[in-house]
Motif scaffolding. Structure first.
Motif, PDB file in Angstrom:
ATOM      1  N   GLU A  12     -15.795 -59.657 -24.762  1.00 13.02           N
ATOM      2  CA  GLU A  12     -14.595 -59.509 -25.586  1.00 13.02           C
ATOM      3  C   GLU A  12     -13.875 -58.188 -25.401  1.00 13.02           C
ATOM      4  O   GLU A  12     -12.668 -58.096 -25.633  1.00 13.02           O
ATOM      5  N   ARG A  13     -14.590 -57.132 -24.980  1.00 14.51           N
ATOM      6  CA  ARG A  13     -14.007 -55.804 -24.998  1.00 14.51           C
ATOM      7  C   ARG A  13     -14.428 -54.957 -23.804  1.00 14.51           C
ATOM      8  O   ARG A  13     -15.467 -55.202 -23.192  1.00 14.51           O
ATOM      9  N   VAL A  33     -11.099 -48.367 -26.443  1.00 14.38           N
ATOM     10  CA  VAL A  33     -11.581 -49.745 -26.528  1.00 14.38           C
ATOM     11  C   VAL A  33     -10.390 -50.663 -26.265  1.00 14.38           C
ATOM     12  O   VAL A  33      -9.341 -50.528 -26.904  1.00 14.38           O
ATOM     13  N   TYR A  34     -10.562 -51.603 -25.328  1.00 16.98           N
ATOM     14  CA  TYR A  34      -9.508 -52.572 -25.011  1.00 16.98           C
ATOM     15  C   TYR A  34      -9.996 -53.962 -25.363  1.00 16.98           C
ATOM     16  O   TYR A  34     -11.083 -54.381 -24.949  1.00 16.98           O
ATOM     17  N   ASP A  35      -9.206 -54.689 -26.155  1.00 10.96           N
ATOM     18  CA  ASP A  35      -9.536 -56.052 -26.573  1.00 10.96           C
ATOM     19  C   ASP A  35      -8.885 -57.028 -25.603  1.00 10.96           C
ATOM     20  O   ASP A  35      -7.661 -57.085 -25.489  1.00 10.96           O
ATOM     21  N   ARG A  64      -6.600 -59.958 -27.344  1.00 10.30           N
ATOM     22  CA  ARG A  64      -5.384 -59.470 -27.988  1.00 10.30           C
ATOM     23  C   ARG A  64      -4.514 -58.620 -27.066  1.00 10.30           C
ATOM     24  O   ARG A  64      -3.345 -58.389 -27.348  1.00 10.30           O
ATOM     25  N   ARG A 105      -4.861 -55.469 -26.662  1.00 13.10           N
ATOM     26  CA  ARG A 105      -4.591 -54.244 -27.408  1.00 13.10           C
ATOM     27  C   ARG A 105      -5.577 -53.156 -27.033  1.00 13.10           C
ATOM     28  O   ARG A 105      -6.753 -53.422 -26.728  1.00 13.10           O
ATOM     29  N   TRP A 132      -7.254 -49.403 -28.229  1.00 12.62           N
ATOM     30  CA  TRP A 132      -7.488 -48.462 -29.312  1.00 12.62           C
ATOM     31  C   TRP A 132      -8.095 -47.180 -28.751  1.00 12.62           C
ATOM     32  O   TRP A 132      -8.882 -47.208 -27.801  1.00 12.62           O
ATOM     33  N   ASP A 190     -21.513 -57.230 -30.201  1.00 16.36           N
ATOM     34  CA  ASP A 190     -20.413 -56.924 -31.115  1.00 16.36           C
ATOM     35  C   ASP A 190     -20.381 -55.449 -31.508  1.00 16.36           C
ATOM     36  O   ASP A 190     -19.588 -55.052 -32.363  1.00 16.36           O
ATOM     37  N   TRP A 213     -17.731 -54.112 -34.274  1.00 12.86           N
ATOM     38  CA  TRP A 213     -16.292 -54.221 -34.082  1.00 12.86           C
ATOM     39  C   TRP A 213     -15.809 -55.561 -34.643  1.00 12.86           C
ATOM     40  O   TRP A 213     -16.216 -56.617 -34.177  1.00 12.86           O
ATOM     41  N   GLU A 214     -14.945 -55.522 -35.661  1.00 14.23           N
ATOM     42  CA  GLU A 214     -14.515 -56.740 -36.338  1.00 14.23           C
ATOM     43  C   GLU A 214     -13.026 -56.969 -36.264  1.00 14.23           C
ATOM     44  O   GLU A 214     -12.478 -57.811 -36.969  1.00 14.23           O
ATOM     45  N   ARG A 215     -12.328 -56.221 -35.429  1.00 17.75           N
ATOM     46  CA  ARG A 215     -10.868 -56.393 -35.337  1.00 17.75           C
ATOM     47  C   ARG A 215     -10.519 -57.719 -34.682  1.00 17.75           C
ATOM     48  O   ARG A 215     -11.213 -58.202 -33.824  1.00 17.75           O
TER      49      ARG A 215
END
Length: 351
Positions: free
Chosen positions: A284-285, A301-303, A306, A308, A310, A326, A349-351
């Motif tokens: 996921e990241r 951190v890159y999602d 999304r 996105r 951070w 996670d 990580w829960e975003r």
């Protein structure tokens, strides 16, 4: 969010973090404080184990071990509770001996997987380009090694593997490869370029995948300008991520390829992208920091889903990032306190 400190452990030892576990714990090494004498640095023997909030619990020592020379743990990897790590007695940047171990939570035993003395024939050789960090696959550990040769180059590079149980023999997976990264399904990814493959085009690199059955194929390739090399690789899910860097240029580029869609995202990094930078991936990241390099010390951190990015922190001189399952962990230096001490923020990580 919890904090785990590089504070002293019983016996006047310091705790250094080596990896993050999928359960949110930390793989760490308790190290005796080094001593200096006669112009040389003397290190003590590491004890590797888990720090899970209640303190540090070392793994049992392997019955079969390397020489009695003290060694310190320098790399580690974890998957589903299994931990593999590398120890070295070297304090010389131009020489790297190694022993690789694996701990099984099922048997509660530690096995010796390999010893550099079986390959070096008593000669001193450097560390493999990029790093000799181990990577856990389905049932084997993989790592890059150097060995003396009689060719135009004094040192050869290859990737070896051995079952995590310690059974069987250490095998050569591929010659002239670096930065091995294994996956849970038994596949192995690695980089091939001229620095480890004499005769290979100097302006090209390739990322290869070896299937569990042993067939090899090129996943992607790219161009290298003079002085550039691939210095980091991380693989998880459908993403293959790597850094192309150049100390001369003072900058680097991070590429993230989705192999399912054949689309890539690029990030211009504000630092040289040395092999000591941290690049970690989950399905996921993607997470990274520049380690101890100069330039941008941000922890990112890159999602993937999304799209996105951070910036969770910034630590000049010690920009460390880990990602597993996670969970994420990143380093934090105290504003005041003992020199060299650090804490790690560990969070789900829960975003």
């Amino acid at each position: 969010m919890s904090f785990v400190s590089d504070a002293d452990t019983p016996g006047n030892r310091t705790l250094s973090v080596l990896d993050l576990t999928s359960a949110g714990g930390l793989v760490a090494a308790a190290n005796p404080r080094p001593r200096t004498g006669e112009g040389e640095l003397a290190i003590g023997q590491s004890a590797v184990g888990l720090h899970e909030g209640k303190g540090f619990t070392p793994f049992p020592r392997a019955k079969k071990t390397c020489s009695n020379t003290p060694r310190q743990a320098v790399y580690a990897d974890e998957r589903d509770g299994v931990v593999t790590w590398t120890e070295s007695a070297s304090t010389n940047l131009y020489f790297f001996d190694w022993c690789v171990f694996a701990y099984s939570p099922e048997t509660r035993r530690t096995a010796l997987l390999g010893d550099s003395s079986s390959l070096t024939k008593g000669k001193e050789v450097p560390e493999a380009p990029g790093s000799s960090a181990p990577s856990i696959g389905k049932d084997k550990a993989y790592w890059a090694v150097t060995y003396p040769t009689s060719g135009k180059r004094d040192v050869g590079v290859k990737i070896v593997a051995r079952p995590l149980s310690g059974e069987g023999e250490m095998e050569t997976v591929t010659e002239r490869g670096k930065l091995p990264k294994a996956t849970a399904d038994g596949a192995l990814y690695f980089v091939r370029s001229e620095d480890v493959s004499p005769g290979f085009a100097k302006d090209r690199y390739e990322i290869h995948r070896v299937t569990p059955e042993g067939s090899e194929a090129t996943v992607t390739y790219g161009h290298l300008a003079p002085g550039q090399q691939v210095t980091a690789l991380a693989v998880a899910g459908t993403s293959v991520n790597w850094v192309v860097s150049s100390e001369e240029q003072g900058s680097s580029v991070l590429y993230s390829l989705n192999t399912a869609t054949n689309r890539a995202v690029t990030f211009e990094l504000g630092h040289t992208g040395p092999p000591t930078m941290f690049l970690r991936a989950t399905p996921e990241r993607l997470a990274w920091g520049n380690g101890s390099a100069t330039g941008d010390a941000g922890q990112y951190v890159y999602d993937f889903a999304r799209g996105r990015l951070w910036r969770v922190g910034s630590e000049e001189g010690f920009s460390v990032m880990y990602a597993k399952g996670d969970h994420l962990a990143w380093s934090q230096l105290p504003e005041t306190g003992a020199p060299g001490s650090a804490s790690f923020n560990v969070t789900r990580w829960e975003r």
